[in-house]
Motif scaffolding. Structure first.
Motif, PDB file in Angstrom:
ATOM      1  N   PRO A  57       0.826  -1.213   0.000  1.00  0.00           N
ATOM      2  CA  PRO A  57       0.000   0.000   0.000  1.00  0.00           C
ATOM      3  C   PRO A  57       0.856   1.258   0.000  1.00  0.00           C
ATOM      4  CG  PRO A  57      -0.828  -1.592   1.595  1.00  0.00           C
ATOM      5  CD  PRO A  57       0.490  -2.119   1.119  1.00  0.00           C
ATOM      6  N   GLY A  58       0.396   2.247  -0.749  1.00  0.00           N
ATOM      7  CA  GLY A  58       1.112   3.508  -0.827  1.00  0.00           C
ATOM      8  C   GLY A  58       2.060   3.609  -2.000  1.00  0.00           C
ATOM      9  N   GLU A  59       2.257   2.499  -2.720  1.00  0.00           N
ATOM     10  CA  GLU A  59       3.167   2.506  -3.868  1.00  0.00           C
ATOM     11  C   GLU A  59       2.361   2.313  -5.150  1.00  0.00           C
ATOM     12  OE1 GLU A  59       6.254  -0.354  -3.274  1.00  0.00           O
ATOM     13  OE2 GLU A  59       7.046   0.664  -1.487  1.00  0.00           O
ATOM     14  N   LEU A  60       1.482   3.252  -5.420  1.00  0.00           N
ATOM     15  CA  LEU A  60       0.603   3.157  -6.578  1.00  0.00           C
ATOM     16  C   LEU A  60       1.343   3.425  -7.882  1.00  0.00           C
ATOM     17  CD1 LEU A  60      -2.139   2.969  -7.994  1.00  0.00           C
ATOM     18  CD2 LEU A  60      -2.575   5.343  -7.313  1.00  0.00           C
ATOM     19  N   PHE A  61       2.161   4.478  -7.891  1.00  0.00           N
ATOM     20  CA  PHE A  61       2.796   4.899  -9.139  1.00  0.00           C
ATOM     21  C   PHE A  61       4.173   4.254  -9.263  1.00  0.00           C
ATOM     22  CE2 PHE A  61      -0.051   8.346  -7.763  1.00  0.00           C
ATOM     23  CZ  PHE A  61      -0.927   8.350  -8.842  1.00  0.00           C
ATOM     24  N   ASN A  62       4.198   3.107  -9.927  1.00  0.00           N
ATOM     25  CA  ASN A  62       5.468   2.425 -10.159  1.00  0.00           C
ATOM     26  C   ASN A  62       5.439   1.751 -11.530  1.00  0.00           C
ATOM     27  OD1 ASN A  62       4.308  -0.288  -9.828  1.00  0.00           O
ATOM     28  ND2 ASN A  62       4.217   0.213  -7.639  1.00  0.00           N
ATOM     29  N   GLU A  63       6.571   1.254 -11.944  1.00  0.00           N
ATOM     30  CA  GLU A  63       6.704   0.676 -13.284  1.00  0.00           C
ATOM     31  C   GLU A  63       5.826  -0.557 -13.462  1.00  0.00           C
ATOM     32  OE1 GLU A  63      10.205  -1.206 -16.184  1.00  0.00           O
ATOM     33  OE2 GLU A  63      10.718  -0.157 -14.318  1.00  0.00           O
ATOM     34  N   GLY A  64       5.741  -1.381 -12.421  1.00  0.00           N
ATOM     35  CA  GLY A  64       4.933  -2.596 -12.516  1.00  0.00           C
ATOM     36  C   GLY A  64       3.462  -2.295 -12.740  1.00  0.00           C
ATOM     37  N   ASN A  65       2.938  -1.331 -11.994  1.00  0.00           N
ATOM     38  CA  ASN A  65       1.531  -0.960 -12.160  1.00  0.00           C
ATOM     39  C   ASN A  65       1.280  -0.327 -13.526  1.00  0.00           C
ATOM     40  OD1 ASN A  65       0.822  -1.931  -9.670  1.00  0.00           O
ATOM     41  ND2 ASN A  65       0.797   0.065  -8.653  1.00  0.00           N
ATOM     42  N   ALA A  66       2.218   0.480 -13.996  1.00  0.00           N
ATOM     43  CA  ALA A  66       2.067   1.097 -15.315  1.00  0.00           C
ATOM     44  C   ALA A  66       2.033   0.029 -16.409  1.00  0.00           C
ATOM     45  CB  ALA A  66       3.208   2.077 -15.564  1.00  0.00           C
ATOM     46  N   ARG A  67       2.879  -0.985 -16.262  1.00  0.00           N
ATOM     47  CA  ARG A  67       2.902  -2.071 -17.239  1.00  0.00           C
ATOM     48  C   ARG A  67       1.608  -2.878 -17.196  1.00  0.00           C
ATOM     49  NH1 ARG A  67       7.550  -3.609 -16.024  1.00  0.00           N
ATOM     50  NH2 ARG A  67       7.004  -5.207 -14.504  1.00  0.00           N
ATOM     51  N   TYR A  68       1.096  -3.117 -15.993  1.00  0.00           N
ATOM     52  CA  TYR A  68      -0.138  -3.873 -15.807  1.00  0.00           C
ATOM     53  C   TYR A  68      -1.310  -3.156 -16.476  1.00  0.00           C
ATOM     54  CZ  TYR A  68      -3.396  -6.889 -13.140  1.00  0.00           C
ATOM     55  OH  TYR A  68      -4.363  -7.791 -12.759  1.00  0.00           O
TER      56      TYR A  68
END
Length: 232
Positions: A57-68
């Protein structure tokens, strides 16, 4: 991140039940195919929720989420043509836009900070505007977030059950046929998918499950195109 065999099994069941559902385009009189297919959407939503809750939680903006998110959006576009060819009378888009918006709402519930709240509100506003065009509508968009809540606190499992049933209640078969054994079975299957999926995630798997990797994204447009080509 450790591979979750239960999650892979959920994904396999979702893809298999979706394939069985779409075989009705080849055998339209076999109504049981459609009933079995009601497992698919709730299980796909559960798969999204399970991936979301495994992140910090709290790590919304990251490379993994952008790729997903990028993968879901890309396949939303890629899947529309085979979906439209197979089901030209459909009044909705293919299922991927619903899942894409559902991921955004699930992130908002999981991360629960100011940015996430704004993301949730904005996404739900878009879903309300597109309600008629979205497969399973705005309730379907909310289902992954309901699963996030159910995975974090088991006492909330009736919430995704209710949303899975309501999401299927706008199906044209229910509208046209009313309350008959076939439509009751359809709603029961949708609610049962939630219970089945949560149980699979909570039980240790006694066997190895073949992982569903990024190739799984291709299954949706690929099987739609294959069934279209096989149609008489």
């Amino acid at each position: 991140m450790t591979r979750d065999a239960g999650l892979d099994l959920v994904k396999w069941l979702a893809m298999l039940s979706m394939l069985i559902d779409h075989l009705r385009y080849l055998w339209p009189d076999v109504y049981a195919l459609f009933v079995i297919g009601r497992l698919a959407f709730p299980l796909f939503c559960l798969g999204i929720a399970a991936n979301v809750v495994r992140t910090r939680p709290g790590e919304l903006f990251n490379e993994g989420n952008a790729r997903y998110l990028g993968s879901l959006l890309a396949f939303s576009l890629l899947s529309e043509m085979p979906y439209r060819l197979l089901s030209p009378e459909s009044a909705t888009l293919n299922v991927m836009p619903t899942l894409s918006l559902g991921l955004l709402v699930a992130w908002g519930v999981h991360h629960a900070d100011r940015n996430s709240l704004l993301l949730t509100v904005g996404t739900l506003a878009i879903a309300l505007l597109l309600h008629r065009q979205l497969m399973y509508g705005v309730i379907g968009v909310m289902l992954p977030a309901a699963f996030v809540i159910g995975l974090k606190a088991v006492r909330w499992w009736p919430l995704p059950v209710a949303l899975a049933v309501f999401a299927n209640s706008r199906n044209r078969w229910l509208v046209e046929w009313g309350i008959v054994p076939e439509t009751l079975a359809m709603l029961a299957m949708a609610g049962g998918a939630v219970v089945l999926g949560l149980a699979l995630l909570r039980q240790p798997m006694p066997c190895t499950v073949w992982p569903v990797g990024r190739w799984g994204y291709w299954f949706y447009p690929g099987h739609l195109a294959a069934i279209y080509l096989m149609k008489p």
